[in-house]
Design an enzyme around this catalytic site. Sequence first.
Site, mmCIF file in Angstrom:
data_model
loop_
_atom_site.group_PDB
_atom_site.id
_atom_site.type_symbol
_atom_site.label_atom_id
_atom_site.label_comp_id
_atom_site.label_asym_id
_atom_site.label_seq_id
_atom_site.Cartn_x
_atom_site.Cartn_y
_atom_site.Cartn_z
ATOM 1 N N ARG A 38 0.811 -1.222 0.000
ATOM 2 C CA ARG A 38 0.000 0.000 0.000
ATOM 3 C C ARG A 38 0.839 1.264 0.000
ATOM 4 O O ARG A 38 0.381 2.338 -0.376
ATOM 5 C CB ARG A 38 -0.912 0.023 1.224
ATOM 6 C CG ARG A 38 -1.874 -1.153 1.324
ATOM 7 C CD ARG A 38 -2.521 -1.181 2.698
ATOM 8 N NE ARG A 38 -1.496 -1.330 3.740
ATOM 9 C CZ ARG A 38 -1.723 -1.141 5.038
ATOM 10 N NH1 ARG A 38 -2.927 -0.770 5.448
ATOM 11 N NH2 ARG A 38 -0.753 -1.325 5.917
ATOM 12 N N GLU A 89 6.644 6.977 12.157
ATOM 13 C CA GLU A 89 6.350 7.962 13.197
ATOM 14 C C GLU A 89 7.489 8.970 13.208
ATOM 15 O O GLU A 89 8.614 8.639 13.583
ATOM 16 C CB GLU A 89 6.223 7.267 14.551
ATOM 17 C CG GLU A 89 5.081 6.251 14.605
ATOM 18 C CD GLU A 89 5.112 5.394 15.857
ATOM 19 O OE1 GLU A 89 6.225 5.156 16.386
ATOM 20 O OE2 GLU A 89 4.042 4.963 16.305
ATOM 21 N N GLN A 116 4.569 26.819 16.289
ATOM 22 C CA GLN A 116 4.397 27.087 14.862
ATOM 23 C C GLN A 116 4.916 25.889 14.085
ATOM 24 O O GLN A 116 5.881 25.240 14.498
ATOM 25 C CB GLN A 116 5.165 28.349 14.473
ATOM 26 C CG GLN A 116 4.975 28.795 13.032
ATOM 27 C CD GLN A 116 5.552 30.181 12.787
ATOM 28 O OE1 GLN A 116 5.263 31.125 13.496
ATOM 29 N NE2 GLN A 116 6.390 30.292 11.761
ATOM 30 N N ASN A 122 6.087 24.932 10.074
ATOM 31 C CA ASN A 122 6.417 25.525 8.778
ATOM 32 C C ASN A 122 6.611 24.459 7.711
ATOM 33 O O ASN A 122 7.012 23.331 8.014
ATOM 34 C CB ASN A 122 7.701 26.343 8.873
ATOM 35 C CG ASN A 122 7.585 27.521 9.816
ATOM 36 O OD1 ASN A 122 6.492 27.994 10.104
ATOM 37 N ND2 ASN A 122 8.709 27.989 10.316
ATOM 38 N N ARG A 132 18.849 27.891 2.082
ATOM 39 C CA ARG A 132 18.122 28.682 3.083
ATOM 40 C C ARG A 132 18.901 28.666 4.390
ATOM 41 O O ARG A 132 19.206 27.625 4.928
ATOM 42 C CB ARG A 132 16.713 28.109 3.295
ATOM 43 C CG ARG A 132 15.837 28.079 2.036
ATOM 44 C CD ARG A 132 14.454 27.496 2.351
ATOM 45 N NE ARG A 132 13.635 27.324 1.165
ATOM 46 C CZ ARG A 132 12.814 28.247 0.653
ATOM 47 N NH1 ARG A 132 12.723 29.424 1.242
ATOM 48 N NH2 ARG A 132 12.105 27.999 -0.435
ATOM 49 N N HIS A 140 19.940 30.492 9.813
ATOM 50 C CA HIS A 140 19.006 31.288 10.594
ATOM 51 C C HIS A 140 19.058 30.925 12.078
ATOM 52 O O HIS A 140 19.336 29.777 12.436
ATOM 53 C CB HIS A 140 17.580 31.083 10.074
ATOM 54 C CG HIS A 140 17.407 31.474 8.642
ATOM 55 N ND1 HIS A 140 16.499 30.872 7.804
ATOM 56 C CD2 HIS A 140 18.036 32.420 7.888
ATOM 57 C CE1 HIS A 140 16.567 31.430 6.598
ATOM 58 N NE2 HIS A 140 17.492 32.367 6.628
ATOM 59 N N LYS A 198 13.938 23.909 16.499
ATOM 60 C CA LYS A 198 13.291 23.358 15.307
ATOM 61 C C LYS A 198 13.480 21.849 15.250
ATOM 62 O O LYS A 198 14.572 21.343 15.508
ATOM 63 C CB LYS A 198 13.880 23.987 14.036
ATOM 64 C CG LYS A 198 13.701 25.495 13.954
ATOM 65 C CD LYS A 198 14.456 26.082 12.771
ATOM 66 C CE LYS A 198 14.316 27.595 12.714
ATOM 67 N NZ LYS A 198 15.108 28.189 11.625
ATOM 68 N N TYR A 225 8.939 21.660 9.459
ATOM 69 C CA TYR A 225 9.585 21.720 10.765
ATOM 70 C C TYR A 225 8.651 22.311 11.804
ATOM 71 O O TYR A 225 7.883 23.244 11.538
ATOM 72 C CB TYR A 225 10.928 22.452 10.728
ATOM 73 C CG TYR A 225 11.038 23.685 9.873
ATOM 74 C CD1 TYR A 225 11.110 24.948 10.432
ATOM 75 C CD2 TYR A 225 11.152 23.572 8.490
ATOM 76 C CE1 TYR A 225 11.262 26.068 9.650
ATOM 77 C CE2 TYR A 225 11.308 24.697 7.691
ATOM 78 C CZ TYR A 225 11.364 25.949 8.281
ATOM 79 O OH TYR A 225 11.513 27.066 7.486
ATOM 80 N N GLU A 243 14.906 37.858 14.860
ATOM 81 C CA GLU A 243 15.423 36.872 13.910
ATOM 82 C C GLU A 243 16.725 37.383 13.294
ATOM 83 O O GLU A 243 16.836 38.553 12.919
ATOM 84 C CB GLU A 243 14.401 36.621 12.800
ATOM 85 C CG GLU A 243 13.043 36.153 13.288
ATOM 86 C CD GLU A 243 13.054 34.707 13.746
ATOM 87 O OE1 GLU A 243 13.937 33.947 13.287
ATOM 88 O OE2 GLU A 243 12.194 34.335 14.551
ATOM 89 N N ASP A 266 19.498 36.484 2.821
ATOM 90 C CA ASP A 266 20.539 35.536 3.225
ATOM 91 C C ASP A 266 21.880 35.880 2.594
ATOM 92 O O ASP A 266 22.936 35.729 3.214
ATOM 93 C CB ASP A 266 20.130 34.105 2.859
ATOM 94 C CG ASP A 266 19.011 33.572 3.743
ATOM 95 O OD1 ASP A 266 18.755 34.169 4.805
ATOM 96 O OD2 ASP A 266 18.395 32.558 3.363
#
Length: 214
Positions: free
Chosen positions: A21, A26, A45, A47, A57, A60, A70, A130, A141, A167
Amino acid sequence: MEPLGIEGAWVDTPKVFMDTRGRFHEWFKGEQFRDSTGQGLRLEQANCSRSVLGTLRGIHYASVPPGQAKYVTCVSGAVLDVVVDIRIGSPTFGKWEAVGLDDTTHRCVYVSEGLGHGFMALEDNSTVVYLCSAGYAPHREYGINPLDPDLAIAWPEELAPHLSDKDASAPTLEEAGRQGLLPSFEDCVAYRRALAEGIREEDTEKVRPLRPHG
């Protein structure tokens, strides 16, 4: 979950169940997370980003407190995920560690408060999700240029990095340190200890004057 070489970062490789299938795994288990990290994951939050091949990216991070921890995984495609120790006073300050995340192994990386994080897409339409311990707040930030020659992160040489203007113009680690924008290792560890001991988030600033190190 296995600790990485940078204190405050872990990787988890879940067991994937496959049959005719499809497959199932998990990707987050609260009890396992608490046993490994010594604290729970505060979810404020979630994302999701989709990136074309070569998108870079990061790097950060957010000022502590509350920082932004995260828990990261790749649900489609593949990325090179990188954790950078930007905490002044850390025994591994300026070091980085990379983990391949993809939709086959379904590995996950946990990046605790005060660490830098970034990734590069290794395939078109690579999708990363995340869980974040705090919501996005522009005033706290920050970023480190992911192409900082002193960091010398080994991004895939065959890919031309595609960065946002923000960035690309981010300071180097040395410049961020001179500007007083980097967190301290001592403060980050104290903050996480306070969270593990169940101190309310609004009271954590009373534990230490936690702020970017200047």
